[in-house]
Design a protein around this motif. Structure first.
Motif, PDB file in Angstrom:
ATOM      1  N   ARG A 106      47.716  32.868  45.743  1.00  0.00           N
ATOM      2  CA  ARG A 106      47.035  33.166  44.477  1.00  0.00           C
ATOM      3  C   ARG A 106      47.528  32.266  43.352  1.00  0.00           C
ATOM      4  NH1 ARG A 106      44.703  39.036  43.772  1.00  0.00           N
ATOM      5  NH2 ARG A 106      44.152  37.980  41.837  1.00  0.00           N
ATOM      6  N   ARG A 157      36.478  35.240  49.069  1.00  0.00           N
ATOM      7  CA  ARG A 157      37.434  36.309  48.780  1.00  0.00           C
ATOM      8  C   ARG A 157      38.314  36.563  49.992  1.00  0.00           C
ATOM      9  NH1 ARG A 157      34.488  40.964  45.049  1.00  0.00           N
ATOM     10  NH2 ARG A 157      33.192  39.563  43.806  1.00  0.00           N
ATOM     11  N   GLY A 166      38.776  41.407  48.316  1.00  0.00           N
ATOM     12  CA  GLY A 166      39.700  41.401  47.193  1.00  0.00           C
ATOM     13  C   GLY A 166      39.058  40.867  45.931  1.00  0.00           C
ATOM     14  N   ASP A 167      39.891  40.468  44.987  1.00  0.00           N
ATOM     15  CA  ASP A 167      39.409  40.033  43.678  1.00  0.00           C
ATOM     16  C   ASP A 167      38.504  38.811  43.786  1.00  0.00           C
ATOM     17  OD1 ASP A 167      40.925  42.024  42.531  1.00  0.00           O
ATOM     18  OD2 ASP A 167      42.633  40.700  42.105  1.00  0.00           O
ATOM     19  N   ASP A 168      37.563  38.742  42.882  1.00  0.00           N
ATOM     20  CA  ASP A 168      36.714  37.569  42.743  1.00  0.00           C
ATOM     21  C   ASP A 168      37.464  36.545  41.902  1.00  0.00           C
ATOM     22  OD1 ASP A 168      34.796  35.658  42.292  1.00  0.00           O
ATOM     23  OD2 ASP A 168      33.397  36.971  41.229  1.00  0.00           O
ATOM     24  N   LEU A 169      37.880  35.436  42.519  1.00  0.00           N
ATOM     25  CA  LEU A 169      38.644  34.398  41.838  1.00  0.00           C
ATOM     26  C   LEU A 169      37.791  33.168  41.522  1.00  0.00           C
ATOM     27  CD1 LEU A 169      41.937  34.569  43.959  1.00  0.00           C
ATOM     28  CD2 LEU A 169      41.382  35.794  41.840  1.00  0.00           C
TER      29      LEU A 169
END
Length: 316
Positions: A106, A157, A166-169
């Motif tokens: 991340r 994701r 999981g989170d949208d990056l």
């Protein structure tokens, strides 16, 4: 007059002669909470205006000094290339038990976002670059671990153990991507070692909607997967279009030598394969960023018409 060819691809698909390139390193960017300064290398042509930007994420252990065959080629043909050194780099020397280690995947994404957030600093660091960037044309590229990093900015994701995304990056500033030897699906497709040590290698490609070129070698048999080389084509097959896939015949994980010339970890050094990769990726980036379609059309036609191509392009 027919186009001259080498390694099954036209040599003159690049419409302009290469420009001299200037590279500046390290450019230090603010990175609060990271524990290390974020150092990047910036490579740019000495001529031209309205230059697109490409963020290039290195593979595991490499650094801003890697990937010269791509960074230099792209810069010589009108792109500004920004290469961060991520925390997994051998030049950082992070201890295996460092508390940041589980989150490096991340932090890598944050590194690219920081570089984009601080383009003013990037631009100011290179003599003569001021006022020449086109901030509306930004792409992301990455190799291996770096391809997963780049994919996150394109909308990929990571699924949790229960299978929930999981989170949208993703980042709306990114218009296109190039994923080089990107890991495929997780779960049962992973080797026991990968499943135990890399829980983040469980991607969901269905949300990776940003246009991208996926590059895979048909001899890239990774110890991280039980499926063989076709595992690396998952980012193309399992994501929505528009996407393109370049399959390099005989290519292993280094795809002909993209990490650098005569680099120790390159097992498949092949000047022709590397030249093909350089031209296809440049043509795709110019096409996807709206700079021009002529090169992309020419390189696809040249491969399709070659009697002995080193690769194949398909699109959806």
């Amino acid at each position: 007059m027919p186009m001259a060819t080498t390694a099954g691809v036209a040599t003159d698909v690049v419409g302009t002669a290469p420009a001299p390139v200037v590279s500046v390193k390290p450019v230090t960017l603010e990175a609060p909470g990271r524990g290390e300064e974020l150092r990047v290398r910036v490579s740019a042509p000495t001529t031209g205006d309205e230059l697109p930007v490409v963020l290039l994420s290195h593979g595991f252990g490499s650094s801003l000094d890697g990937y010269g065959p791509l960074a230099d080629f792209w810069a010589a043909h009108g792109l500004v290339v920004v290469q961060p050194t991520h925390l997994d780099s051998r030049t950082v020397g992070l201890a295996p038990d460092d508390p940041r280690t589980p989150d490096i995947w991340r932090i890598r994404v944050d590194d690219l976002r920081r570089a984009l957030d601080q383009l003013d600093t990037v631009e100011a660091a290179v003599p003569g670059l001021g006022g020449r960037l086109d901030r509306s044309r930004v792409a992301v590229a990455g190799h291996s671990y770096g391809a997963q990093t780049a994919g996150s900015l394109l909308g990929q994701r990571v699924l949790d153990p229960a299978g929930a995304p999981g989170d949208d990056l993703s980042d709306p500033r990114i218009r296109a991507g190039v994923l080089l030897a990107a890991a495929g699906a997780g779960g049962a497709d992973l080797s026991p070692f990968a499943a135990e040590h890399f829980p983040f290698m469980n991607p969901d490609f269905t949300t990776m909607t940003t246009p991208a070129l996926v590059v895979a070698g048909d001899k890239d048999d990774s110890p991280l997967s039980v499926r063989g080389p076709e595992w690396f084509t998952d980012p193309y097959h399992l994501s929505p279009g528009p996407k393109s896939l370049l399959t390099l015949f005989g290519g292993e994980h280094s795809l002909g030598g993209i990490a650098g010339h005569e680099i120790r970890e390159t097992t498949d050094e092949h000047p022709g394969r590397l030249a093909l990769l350089q031209r296809v990726t440049l043509a795709y980036l110019r096409h996807a960023l709206g700079v021009g379609d002529a090169d992309w059309t020419a390189v696809r036609r040249a491969l399709a018409e070659s009697d002995a191509p080193l690769g194949r392009i398909e699109s959806k």
